[in-house]
Design an enzyme around this catalytic site. Sequence first.
Site, PDB file in Angstrom:
ATOM      1  N   HIS A   1       0.810  -1.211   0.000  1.00 49.59           N
ATOM      2  CA  HIS A   1       0.000   0.000   0.000  1.00 49.59           C
ATOM      3  C   HIS A   1       0.846   1.265   0.000  1.00 49.59           C
ATOM      4  O   HIS A   1       1.892   1.344   0.645  1.00 49.59           O
ATOM      5  CB  HIS A   1      -0.936   0.017   1.216  1.00 49.59           C
ATOM      6  CG  HIS A   1      -0.216  -0.099   2.530  1.00 49.59           C
ATOM      7  ND1 HIS A   1       0.316   0.984   3.188  1.00 49.59           N
ATOM      8  CD2 HIS A   1       0.048  -1.176   3.306  1.00 49.59           C
ATOM      9  CE1 HIS A   1       0.872   0.594   4.314  1.00 49.59           C
ATOM     10  NE2 HIS A   1       0.728  -0.720   4.419  1.00 49.59           N
ATOM     11  N   ASP A   2       0.399   2.225  -0.790  1.00 48.35           N
ATOM     12  CA  ASP A   2       0.985   3.565  -0.849  1.00 48.35           C
ATOM     13  C   ASP A   2       2.389   3.599  -1.441  1.00 48.35           C
ATOM     14  O   ASP A   2       3.092   4.609  -1.328  1.00 48.35           O
ATOM     15  CB  ASP A   2       0.987   4.222   0.541  1.00 48.35           C
ATOM     16  CG  ASP A   2      -0.387   4.234   1.176  1.00 48.35           C
ATOM     17  OD1 ASP A   2      -1.271   4.939   0.663  1.00 48.35           O
ATOM     18  OD2 ASP A   2      -0.589   3.515   2.180  1.00 48.35           O
TER      19      ASP A   2
ATOM     20  N   GLY B   1       5.029  -1.118   2.622  1.00 49.57           N
ATOM     21  CA  GLY B   1       4.179   0.059   2.535  1.00 49.57           C
ATOM     22  C   GLY B   1       4.943   1.364   2.548  1.00 49.57           C
ATOM     23  O   GLY B   1       5.970   1.498   3.201  1.00 49.57           O
TER      24      GLY B   1
END
Length: 261
Positions: free
Chosen positions: A122-123, A140
């Site tokens: 994520h991200d 992440g």
Amino acid sequence: MTARIHPTAIIDPAAELDDSVEVGAYSLIGPHVTIGAGTVVGPHVVIEGHTTIGRDNRFFQFSSIGAPNQDKKYAGEPTTLVIGDRNTVREFCTFNIGTVQDRGETRVGDDNWVMAYVHLAHDVVLGNQCVLANGATLAGHVQVGDWVTIGGLTGVLQRMRIGDHAMVGFQAHVSQDVPPFMTVDGHPLAARGLNLVGLRRRDFTAEQIAVVKQIHKLLYRSNLTLEQSIAEIGQLRGQGGDAEVQLMLDFLASAARGIVR
């Protein structure tokens, strides 16, 4: 032209696919997915979540694109995955959507070559023209610049940054930021030199390469503190590599967790 969809593929009616998109056997595409012209989705690929994919990408079999992230705080927020143009994504890759604790978006740029079993958490922000070898894993919030090469079976710790034109060797453990232009490898990670082969392939001039060599010397071979190195690097302007100097200064100024030294 009608999109070439294998009869066993399942495409949600709300998904937006350009007429030139190809989708292979047994692939699944969810309702919040947009796919641009010329993109080819191979067999047994799942594309879900709020995922936007650009033009002329190719996804090989068994990849999972846009699945919910692996953050235990995730509560179903409509965060996104955005993929640019002309990326190649090989087998068994996993790209997750972002989190509201960060930018809310995982982003992949253009012209990247992503080999098998690569994970983008994520991200993550992946730039342009990067090569990620088999089994590279980005945790992440990792940020990767342009023209970066990451070796196979390499793990990148959360929130690390890898600067433009850097090269990370095989089975590395990236737990500090990797400055632009550098070649690093090992566990613990260590700087080995400059990515000179990459710079020459990208038509850097002799003047630009000379300045990058001086930057490397100031960072790694002059027994200076980081603050002293930054001051000396700033004095290299006017020697034909001002863009490279500024790129390095900007990177070092935001290296909150330290750099590989």
